[in-house]
Design a protein around this motif. Structure first.
Motif, short mmCIF file in Angstrom:
data_model
loop_
_atom_site.label_atom_id
_atom_site.label_comp_id
_atom_site.label_asym_id
_atom_site.label_seq_id
_atom_site.Cartn_x
_atom_site.Cartn_y
_atom_site.Cartn_z
N LEU A 161 -5.62 5.19 -2.47
CA LEU A 161 -4.68 4.06 -2.45
C LEU A 161 -5.37 2.87 -1.80
O LEU A 161 -5.81 2.94 -0.65
CB LEU A 161 -3.42 4.41 -1.67
N LEU A 162 -5.45 1.75 -2.53
CA LEU A 162 -6.10 0.55 -2.04
C LEU A 162 -5.07 -0.55 -1.93
O LEU A 162 -4.45 -0.93 -2.93
CB LEU A 162 -7.23 0.11 -2.98
N LEU A 172 -3.25 -0.29 -5.35
CA LEU A 172 -3.86 0.28 -6.54
C LEU A 172 -4.03 1.77 -6.29
O LEU A 172 -4.61 2.18 -5.27
CB LEU A 172 -5.22 -0.35 -6.83
N LEU A 173 -3.51 2.58 -7.20
CA LEU A 173 -3.74 4.01 -7.16
C LEU A 173 -4.89 4.31 -8.12
O LEU A 173 -4.80 4.00 -9.31
CB LEU A 173 -2.48 4.76 -7.60
N VAL A 213 0.85 0.47 -8.04
CA VAL A 213 2.07 1.16 -7.64
C VAL A 213 2.77 0.34 -6.57
O VAL A 213 2.13 -0.32 -5.74
CB VAL A 213 1.79 2.59 -7.13
N LYS A 214 4.09 0.38 -6.61
CA LYS A 214 4.92 -0.39 -5.68
C LYS A 214 5.60 0.56 -4.71
O LYS A 214 6.22 1.54 -5.12
CB LYS A 214 5.97 -1.21 -6.45
N LYS A 228 -2.47 -6.56 -13.50
CA LYS A 228 -3.71 -7.04 -14.11
C LYS A 228 -4.90 -6.12 -13.85
O LYS A 228 -5.92 -6.22 -14.54
CB LYS A 228 -4.03 -8.45 -13.62
N TYR A 229 -4.76 -5.23 -12.87
CA TYR A 229 -5.88 -4.33 -12.56
C TYR A 229 -5.78 -3.00 -13.30
O TYR A 229 -6.74 -2.20 -13.24
CB TYR A 229 -5.93 -4.06 -11.05
N ASN A 230 -4.65 -2.72 -13.94
CA ASN A 230 -4.49 -1.42 -14.58
C ASN A 230 -5.59 -1.20 -15.62
O ASN A 230 -5.91 -2.10 -16.40
CB ASN A 230 -3.12 -1.33 -15.25
#
Length: 683
Positions: A161-162, A172-173, A213-214, A228-230
């Motif tokens: 997790l970032l 980000l996962l 992820v939220k 946008k990073y997915n």
């Protein structure tokens, strides 16, 4: 809860409860095959015969990234919990362990993730859930490769997790997708006649996923979102090769005559979040994807293939029928393009991921980073095979602090220049080890070690071999052979390495080795003290991180606490949870170790355990959760608000398939089991 009988699982090697079907697709039936390490290199048994005739802190510009990846404040467990003010837990007169208390989960065979009373859980993301906006809804009976390339992949392992800048709840996962088990991907699967589309789906289900992820204030729940990073990394994504093997003749193929670009990544097991905000991933059992090794007539090439477990004719998946790169008779070098540490920059969806050849080629479980006080970067990695070795890479470059682009550009090159080492261990009491697991008279297994340099990579990316009779390219590509030549110590499947963010000590999961001490194989030694070792152990290293010397102890010799051959750091064995086959490791900020297991040999499901490392509770081991029947616990993250685990291969059994599932986790009813990421938090 009422435990239900676990459907038959083949104990294929007399130890691990992993099904033989899982072993076939996950590691290429490694337990059924001859040990690839047939070297006569020195091991503890030799040392016995001969004998008888600094600490630092993890740091970096992306400290918040590291903290999330390494752990959190989740908390103390005890077999006899007595909560005290402040949320600590005590056992009798023992020193409290700070954090939320919980009652250890009992061993069980449930088809569920079982968590302590007072905790809640939720699935974060499942195999087939959308990652890329526009991805179709998952339809098990109507899968396509085009859909899978936009959906969450199969058999998630490592999880990181970032934190996203500017948000206290969004992350980000990043996850690996280690392997595919085709009989559980497709109904009516014919292992002898897979289809072109099944091949393409398999390629797409490997690799990695990056998904936003939220979080929610006040809970540990995480919900996927399109951002946008997915991104999906698959078996056809282009990778860039760096380091001393880039451009080597050993890596050149008809598709890539330069030897500098590789399509795809396979069998990505565990990994690590770097202090500079990227993710490292280890290519592990890549050998099983390649066919027709038996057609190789050059004895040198054949020996090198055998050393990596590449053998036989047709592969299990039969991918060579659809792409010649998996056929060694047509592309003999393609296999050399796998077995590396991969680095992914999740913050730039256009950046090609990197394969770092300066870190050597073997069955990497993972790579994890330690940064010394003078900003020297050290990467630790284990070679997950019976009787193989432990490695570390010391960068000659310094990490640059900060979150800017200049720092990132510098830091993504840190693993391209430096020195690769392999470990050699000695014990303090070699004449007292008889293979039974009996403690030496000192009351602990302990000794010293040396990191032997085998490859130096310069600022220009060119390598210098430090092993007689091998070129730099040979050491990089055939690193196991280099370890053989310098007499590295044969270990019991060294898997995850994790440096402790509080003390700087380094911990290694040694999963098992039922061949230890058998005829013609290395005898038990002080770091691997049991013959036919089916439960594994955890090694603790006090390392001179940038240097070449260390001391070590065994923290845990795993198994049934009532058995004489187990050890829990000296802690009272009547007060610990049974633990078997340690695999992945993580830390919380207080310095407690968390262990996930793979292949529990004690007739219960795999789980996640917390271990106290210091004080009068050193070795206190308690089970925090268990995963469903047939599943493996992977990718633990321990945060202040939550624990995150990857649940891999739920329901895999020799008596099950997609046509007759034994598990319906996580969706229940008559649904197919789906590998998933799960978050757990205190209610």
């Amino acid at each position: 809860m009422t435990s239900i009988p676990l459907p038959l699982i083949s104990v294929h090697d007399g130890s691990s409860a992993r099904s033989s079907l899982t072993c076939r697709y996950k590691c290429g039936d490694a337990c059924f095959h001859e040990v690839p390490n047939t070297s006569k290199g020195e091991y503890f048994g030799d040392i016995v015969k001969t004998a008888m005739t600094r600490r630092g802190i993890l740091k970096g510009g992306a400290m918040t990234v590291l903290a999330v990846g390494a752990g959190g404040l989740l908390a103390a467990c005890s077999s006899d919990p007595a909560p005290t003010p402040g949320g600590a837990t005590t056992t009798g007169d023992a020193t409290p362990v700070q954090g939320f208390d919980f009652t250890a989960v009992a061993p069980n065979t449930e088809d569920a993730v079982v968590v302590p009373d007072g905790y809640e859980q939720a699935v974060v993301i499942r195999w087939g859930d959308p990652v890329i906006e526009g991805a179709p809804a998952f339809d098990f009976d109507n899968q396509t490769a085009a859909a899978q390339e936009m959906q969450f992949g199969f058999n998630n392992d490592f999880a990181g997790l970032l934190p996203i800048d500017g948000s206290s709840t969004d992350y980000l996962l990043v996850t690996n997708h280690e392997y595919t088990t085709e009989p559980f991907l497709f109904k009516g699967y014919d292992a002898e006649n897979p289809t072109q589309e099944q091949f393409a789906i398999g390629l797409a289900a490997h690799g990695l996923s990056v998904v936003q992820v939220k979080g929610e204030n006040g809970t540990g729940k995480l919900t996927p979102a399109f951002g946008k990073y997915n991104r999906r990394i698959t078996g056809t994504t282009e990778f860039v090769v760096t380091g001393p093997a880039a451009g080597s003749d050993f890596l050149k193929t008809s598709v890539d005559p330069t030897g500098t670009k590789v399509l795809g990544t396979f069998n990505n097991c565990s990994g690590g979040v770097t202090p500079w905000g990227t993710v490292l991933s280890g290519e592990e059992n890549f050998n099983q994807y390649f066919a027709n090794a038996e057609s190789v007539t050059d004895t040198t090439v054949a020996d090198r293939l055998a050393r990596y477990g590449v053998e036989g004719a047709a592969s299990d998946r039969k991918w060579e029928r659809f792409d010649k790169r998996f056929d060694l008779a047509q592309e003999p070098n393609e296999v050399n393009r796998f077995g590396w540490i991969v680095e992914l920059n999740p913050w730039d969806p256009t950046a090609a991921p990197i394969k770092h050849t300066a870190l050597g080629r073997f069955k990497h479980e993972a790579a994890t980073i330690y940064v010394t006080d003078d900003d020297t970067v050290v990467a630790y990695s284990g070679d997950d095979e019976r009787f193989d070795y432990m490695y570390k890479f010391v960068s000659s470059r310094k990490m640059m602090s900060g979150n800017g682009q200049a720092a990132l550009r510098n830091n993504v090159t840190l693993l391209d220049a430096g020195t690769l080492h392999v470990a050699k261990l000695t014990g303090d009491a070699p004449d007292q080890i008889d293979g039974s697991g009996k403690l030496p008279a000192s009351g602990e297994f302990a000794g010293k070690g040396e990191w032997i340099p085998i490859l130096r990579t310069g600022e220009d990316g060119k390598g210098t071999s430090l092993v007689d009779g091998m070129s730099a390219e040979e050491v990089a590509v055939f690193t196991r052979v280099a370890g053989d030549k310098v007499g590295a110590t044969k270990m019991d499947r060294p898997e995850d390495f994790e440096p402790n963010p509080v003390t700087g000590k380094v911990y290694v999961a040694l999963t098992n080795n039922t061949n230890r001490g058998t005829e013609g194989k290395a005898a038990a030694d002080e770091a691997n003290p049991r013959d036919k070792n089916k439960n594994g152990q955890v090694l603790e290293i006090d390392d001179d991180h940038a240097g070449t010397s260390f001391t070590w102890k065994l923290l845990i010799v795993a198994g049934d606490p009532s058995a004489a051959d187990t050890y829990f750091g000296g802690f009272d064995k009547t007060k610990v949870s049974p633990i078997s086959c340690p695999d992945n490791l993580a830390f919380d900020p207080s310095g407690n170790l968390w262990i996930s297991t793979d292949g529990n040999a004690l007739d219960s499901n795999d789980g996640l355990f917390r271990v106290v490392l210091d004080g009068d509770r050193r070795g206190d081991t308690q089970q925090f959760l268990t995963v469903p029947a047939g599943a493996e616990t992977c990718g633990p993250i321990v945060q202040e608000q939550r624990v995150v685990v990857s649940v891999q291969h739920p329901g895999e059994s020799d008596d099950a398939s997609a046509d007759a599932p034994m598990s319906h986790w996580p969706d229940g009813g008559d649904s197919q089991p789906r590998p998933s990421v799960v978050a757990v938090w205190k209610a």
